[in-house]
Design a protein around this motif. Structure first.
Motif, PDB file in Angstrom:
ATOM      1  N   LEU A  24       0.010 -14.593  14.216  1.00 53.25           N
ATOM      2  CA  LEU A  24       0.915 -13.995  15.191  1.00 53.25           C
ATOM      3  C   LEU A  24       1.101 -12.502  14.928  1.00 53.25           C
ATOM      4  CD1 LEU A  24       2.636 -14.522  17.675  1.00 53.25           C
ATOM      5  CD2 LEU A  24       4.552 -15.085  16.163  1.00 53.25           C
ATOM      6  N   SER A  25       1.640 -12.147  13.770  1.00 52.55           N
ATOM      7  CA  SER A  25       1.746 -10.734  13.412  1.00 52.55           C
ATOM      8  C   SER A  25       1.484 -10.559  11.930  1.00 52.55           C
ATOM      9  CB  SER A  25       3.127 -10.162  13.786  1.00 52.55           C
ATOM     10  OG  SER A  25       4.123 -10.554  12.844  1.00 52.55           O
ATOM     11  N   ALA A  26       1.166  -9.330  11.539  1.00 55.71           N
ATOM     12  CA  ALA A  26       0.927  -8.996  10.137  1.00 55.71           C
ATOM     13  C   ALA A  26       1.333  -7.545   9.942  1.00 55.71           C
ATOM     14  CB  ALA A  26      -0.550  -9.184   9.769  1.00 55.71           C
ATOM     15  N   SER A  27       1.832  -7.231   8.764  1.00 55.88           N
ATOM     16  CA  SER A  27       2.276  -5.858   8.518  1.00 55.88           C
ATOM     17  C   SER A  27       1.586  -5.268   7.290  1.00 55.88           C
ATOM     18  CB  SER A  27       3.799  -5.797   8.343  1.00 55.88           C
ATOM     19  OG  SER A  27       4.236  -6.633   7.287  1.00 55.88           O
ATOM     20  N   ILE A  28       1.329  -3.961   7.382  1.00 56.73           N
ATOM     21  CA  ILE A  28       0.704  -3.206   6.297  1.00 56.73           C
ATOM     22  C   ILE A  28       1.653  -2.070   5.934  1.00 56.73           C
ATOM     23  CG2 ILE A  28      -1.294  -1.833   5.590  1.00 56.73           C
ATOM     24  CD1 ILE A  28      -2.863  -3.306   7.847  1.00 56.73           C
ATOM     25  N   THR A  64      -4.992 -11.496  13.817  1.00 55.06           N
ATOM     26  CA  THR A  64      -3.590 -11.553  14.216  1.00 55.06           C
ATOM     27  C   THR A  64      -3.416 -10.998  15.620  1.00 55.06           C
ATOM     28  OG1 THR A  64      -1.346 -10.988  13.467  1.00 55.06           O
ATOM     29  CG2 THR A  64      -3.002  -9.258  13.322  1.00 55.06           C
ATOM     30  N   GLY A  65      -2.272 -11.297  16.223  1.00 56.39           N
ATOM     31  CA  GLY A  65      -1.990 -10.767  17.555  1.00 56.39           C
ATOM     32  C   GLY A  65      -1.399  -9.377  17.521  1.00 56.39           C
ATOM     33  N   THR A  66      -0.604  -9.059  16.488  1.00 54.33           N
ATOM     34  CA  THR A  66       0.020  -7.746  16.358  1.00 54.33           C
ATOM     35  C   THR A  66      -0.121  -7.252  14.927  1.00 54.33           C
ATOM     36  OG1 THR A  66       1.661  -8.153  18.094  1.00 54.33           O
ATOM     37  CG2 THR A  66       2.200  -6.460  16.473  1.00 54.33           C
ATOM     38  N   VAL A  67      -0.510  -5.998  14.784  1.00 53.19           N
ATOM     39  CA  VAL A  67      -0.576  -5.338  13.476  1.00 53.19           C
ATOM     40  C   VAL A  67       0.545  -4.304  13.414  1.00 53.19           C
ATOM     41  CG1 VAL A  67      -1.933  -3.898  11.921  1.00 53.19           C
ATOM     42  CG2 VAL A  67      -3.078  -5.631  13.320  1.00 53.19           C
ATOM     43  N   PHE A  68       1.386  -4.407  12.407  1.00 54.68           N
ATOM     44  CA  PHE A  68       2.449  -3.434  12.172  1.00 54.68           C
ATOM     45  C   PHE A  68       2.082  -2.545  10.989  1.00 54.68           C
ATOM     46  CE2 PHE A  68       4.982  -7.067  13.863  1.00 54.68           C
ATOM     47  CZ  PHE A  68       5.602  -6.436  14.927  1.00 54.68           C
ATOM     48  N   MET A  69       2.545  -1.306  11.029  1.00 56.78           N
ATOM     49  CA  MET A  69       2.488  -0.424   9.869  1.00 56.78           C
ATOM     50  C   MET A  69       3.913   0.024   9.569  1.00 56.78           C
ATOM     51  SD  MET A  69       0.599   3.281   9.452  1.00 56.78           S
ATOM     52  CE  MET A  69       0.977   4.379   8.083  1.00 56.78           C
ATOM     53  N   ASN A  70       4.372  -0.275   8.372  1.00 56.92           N
ATOM     54  CA  ASN A  70       5.693   0.152   7.893  1.00 56.92           C
ATOM     55  C   ASN A  70       6.851  -0.364   8.740  1.00 56.92           C
ATOM     56  OD1 ASN A  70       4.483   1.512   5.758  1.00 56.92           O
ATOM     57  ND2 ASN A  70       4.302   3.414   6.917  1.00 56.92           N
ATOM     58  N   ARG A  71       6.632  -1.496   9.394  1.00 60.33           N
ATOM     59  CA  ARG A  71       7.711  -2.226  10.041  1.00 60.33           C
ATOM     60  C   ARG A  71       7.242  -3.653  10.259  1.00 60.33           C
ATOM     61  NH1 ARG A  71       9.568  -0.235  15.824  1.00 60.33           N
ATOM     62  NH2 ARG A  71      11.329  -1.468  15.063  1.00 60.33           N
ATOM     63  N   CYS A  72       8.168  -4.539  10.661  1.00 56.94           N
ATOM     64  CA  CYS A  72       7.789  -5.930  10.875  1.00 56.94           C
ATOM     65  C   CYS A  72       8.842  -6.602  11.742  1.00 56.94           C
ATOM     66  CB  CYS A  72       7.673  -6.677   9.535  1.00 56.94           C
ATOM     67  SG  CYS A  72       9.189  -6.660   8.542  1.00 56.94           S
ATOM     68  N   ASP A  73       8.549  -7.811  12.160  1.00 60.27           N
ATOM     69  CA  ASP A  73       9.526  -8.662  12.840  1.00 60.27           C
ATOM     70  C   ASP A  73      10.169  -7.958  14.031  1.00 60.27           C
ATOM     71  OD1 ASP A  73      11.005 -10.973  13.230  1.00 60.27           O
ATOM     72  OD2 ASP A  73      12.616 -10.374  11.880  1.00 60.27           O
ATOM     73  N   TYR A  74       9.337  -7.403  14.914  1.00 58.23           N
ATOM     74  CA  TYR A  74       9.857  -6.693  16.085  1.00 58.23           C
ATOM     75  C   TYR A  74       8.862  -6.838  17.228  1.00 58.23           C
ATOM     76  CZ  TYR A  74      10.937  -2.831  19.256  1.00 58.23           C
ATOM     77  OH  TYR A  74      11.209  -2.085  20.379  1.00 58.23           O
ATOM     78  N   ASN A 125      -5.806 -13.540   5.955  1.00 62.43           N
ATOM     79  CA  ASN A 125      -6.549 -14.303   6.955  1.00 62.43           C
ATOM     80  C   ASN A 125      -6.676 -15.779   6.606  1.00 62.43           C
ATOM     81  OD1 ASN A 125      -6.967 -12.147   8.683  1.00 62.43           O
ATOM     82  ND2 ASN A 125      -8.942 -11.595   7.785  1.00 62.43           N
ATOM     83  N   ASP A 126      -6.278 -16.158   5.403  1.00 67.39           N
ATOM     84  CA  ASP A 126      -6.392 -17.541   4.956  1.00 67.39           C
ATOM     85  C   ASP A 126      -5.200 -18.348   5.484  1.00 67.39           C
ATOM     86  OD1 ASP A 126      -7.192 -19.852   3.653  1.00 67.39           O
ATOM     87  OD2 ASP A 126      -6.189 -19.308   1.774  1.00 67.39           O
ATOM     88  N   LEU A 164      -7.703  -1.498   8.102  1.00 69.42           N
ATOM     89  CA  LEU A 164      -7.389  -2.840   7.631  1.00 69.42           C
ATOM     90  C   LEU A 164      -6.909  -3.727   8.775  1.00 69.42           C
ATOM     91  CD1 LEU A 164      -5.532  -1.924   4.313  1.00 69.42           C
ATOM     92  CD2 LEU A 164      -7.876  -2.753   4.579  1.00 69.42           C
ATOM     93  N   GLY A 165      -6.173  -3.132   9.716  1.00 67.01           N
ATOM     94  CA  GLY A 165      -5.689  -3.900  10.858  1.00 67.01           C
ATOM     95  C   GLY A 165      -6.813  -4.501  11.668  1.00 67.01           C
ATOM     96  N   ASN A 166      -7.928  -3.785  11.736  1.00 71.01           N
ATOM     97  CA  ASN A 166      -9.080  -4.306  12.467  1.00 71.01           C
ATOM     98  C   ASN A 166      -9.675  -5.548  11.818  1.00 71.01           C
ATOM     99  OD1 ASN A 166      -9.162  -2.440  14.590  1.00 71.01           O
ATOM    100  ND2 ASN A 166     -10.247  -0.926  13.337  1.00 71.01           N
ATOM    101  N   GLU A 167      -9.374  -5.755  10.540  1.00 67.62           N
ATOM    102  CA  GLU A 167      -9.942  -6.888   9.804  1.00 67.62           C
ATOM    103  C   GLU A 167      -9.022  -8.100   9.767  1.00 67.62           C
ATOM    104  OE1 GLU A 167     -13.066  -6.719   8.775  1.00 67.62           O
ATOM    105  OE2 GLU A 167     -13.087  -4.685   9.615  1.00 67.62           O
ATOM    106  N   ILE A 168      -7.789  -7.952  10.243  1.00 70.66           N
ATOM    107  CA  ILE A 168      -6.816  -9.042  10.160  1.00 70.66           C
ATOM    108  C   ILE A 168      -6.851  -9.871  11.448  1.00 70.66           C
ATOM    109  CG2 ILE A 168      -4.389  -9.646   9.813  1.00 70.66           C
ATOM    110  CD1 ILE A 168      -4.011  -6.919   8.469  1.00 70.66           C
TER     111      ILE A 168
END
Length: 463
Positions: free
Chosen positions: A393-397, A414-424, A387-388, A408-412
């Motif tokens: 835009l997006s973040a992945s866990i 960002t516009g999009t939260v990914f789990m086990n993927r990114c850049d899509y 968050n710093d 954790l996604g609720n705390e970030i």
């Protein structure tokens, strides 16, 4: 004298295309044609609009063999990956066409005796799409197809680096026999773009670009109370928890960091790894990064092409040098990549460790093939670091724990939260950002809400 725009290819630094900018007379004529065409288009049944848009998608795909090398010449992406952009273009376009009947349907509240009440979704008028060069088909289609489906006319102003993409869109709609004036591709100077925005004949502007560019768009749109959609970039983070599938995380995060030479608003630019798996992670990450083949994007063996121009490459080189001077350690020897020549657009990928948020490479958007990786001791530390940033835009866990990812996604921020993927981008989900990553929504049914206005009908039929 008519202003001209040159497209300089990052492949060899030569002029690949040159076009004259539209003058004020041509611009005014285009705006009037858009208004005239839209007045009739909005009355067309949705099924007819869908048929025209589907035909345009088919026509674009039929040009694949010309588009793939043309795209490599314009932006430097290796030809082996260019067809993937057309697959994404088709996925988004087909989805937005398919959901239009539901997304544009009237909203009907609870019935009241003696009244007929509903909310209709009316088109806005003329939508100006100002598209970027890095994913020139994908970013443009996010607005063009749903805008037309919603009953609007569209004027496309594409980036100077991708002049030919705008022409491909125009040709696709020509082959689809779209009514004249409904879609127009214009080559515009910055000054004439501002004139279009302030003309009173444009009703929505969707812009993808830099934060400074977004601020300029906002100021230009204020006088006319225009709707404005902004996608302004990111510094997207990833968090690899101790329970992650290590090989899967490494493989996908390397790709998420370096695909398109890192020139993506949702590229992974900073990674936080649980300290217990950090040594193994960076060892594997660096080893996989060294397998890239940097070179001419027209060569099928190339997996990493040049940046868009030498200036962009120099910015990233300076970021890397500054970080190293501040104590960071570079894990990749650029000499291994023979094509990585100082002063050129060709830049070796780089992995930095021992980084901190005091360094530009962990704060400022790089838009290039570099990523910084830090160890963290807990979920809380990871979230605080993610968050710093001025971007969101997006973040992945990366974890095997679905509940943890959602928590954790609720705390970030960002516009999009990914789990086990990114850049899509999933076209069924809203593409949006927070903080300096932008305003508004494209894709999904929510994207249609930003291309229409509500009109309420309150009809009393029993007196």
């Amino acid at each position: 004298m008519t202003e001209k725009i040159q497209l300089i290819s990052p492949v060899d630094g030569r002029v690949y295309a040159e076009r004259e900018c539209a003058d004020l007379v041509q611009l005014d004529k285009a705006l009037d044609a858009a208004a005239t065409a839209q007045a009739q288009w909005k009355r067309r049944p949705l099924s007819e609009r869908a048929a025209f848009c589907s035909a345009a998608v088919d026509a674009m795909l039929a040009m694949k063999d010309e588009i793939v090398p043309e795209l490599a010449w314009q932006i430097g992406r290796p030809v082996r990956y260019c067809a993937g952009e057309l697959r994404g273009f088709e996925e988004r376009a087909r989805h937005m066409i398919a959901i239009a009947p539901e997304a544009l349907a009237d909203v009907v509240p609870t019935p009241v005796n003696g009244f007929r009440r509903h909310i209709k979704r009316e088109p806005l008028g003329t939508v100006l799409v100002i598209a970027p060069w890095n994913y020139p088909y994908l970013t443009a289609v996010n607005t063009i197809i749903p805008a037309l489906m919603a009953g609007n006319s569209v004027i496309l102003k594409h980036a100077s680096q991708t002049l030919l993409v705008g022409e491909r869109f125009a040709e696709a709609f020509r082959r689809a026999n779209l009514p004249e004036g409904l879609f127009q591709n214009l080559v515009l100077s910055h000054l004439h773009t501002a004139v279009a925005i302030s003309s009173g004949k444009v009703h929505q502007v969707n812009f993808t670009g830099s934060v400074d560019g977004g601020k300029t768009m906002k100021h230009a749109a204020v006088e006319g109370f225009l709707g404005l959609g902004l996608e302004l970039g990111g510094k997207d983070p990833a968090y690899v928890r101790a329970d992650a599938d290590l090989e899967h995380a490494v493989e996908n995060l390397v790709d998420g960091s370096f695909f398109n030479s890192g020139q993506s608003c949702c590229a992974v630019e900073r990674i936080y790894v649980d300290q217990t798996i950090y040594p193994a992670f960076i060892e594997r990450f660096a080893a996989l990064t060294r397998q890239y083949v940097l070179g001419n994007p027209l060569d099928e063996a190339t997996t990493l092409g040049p940046l868009v121009n030498p200036r962009a490459a120099e910015f990233v080189r300076d970021q890397i040098a500054a970080a190293v001077n501040q104590g960071a350690k570079a894990l990749i020897d650029p000499k291994v990549f023979a094509a990585s020549v100082p002063g050129s657009a060709y830049l070796a990928p780089q992995v930095l460790v021992d980084v901190t948020h005091a360094m530009s490479v962990m704060r400022d958007e790089s838009f290039g093939p570099v990523v910084g990786i830090m160890p963290v001791a807990s979920d809380d530390e990871a979230i605080a670091l993610m968050n710093d940033s001025e971007f969101g835009l997006s973040a992945s866990i990366w974890t095997r724990d679905l509940a943890a990812a959602e928590r954790l996604g609720n705390e970030i921020d960002t516009g999009t939260v990914f789990m086990n993927r990114c850049d899509y981008l999933d076209p069924a989900l809203a593409w949006t950002g927070v903080k300096n990553s932008g305003r508004g929504v494209t894709l999904s049914r929510l994207g249609y809400e930003h291309l229409t206005r509500a009109k309420s009908f309150h009809l009393r039929h029993e007196i």
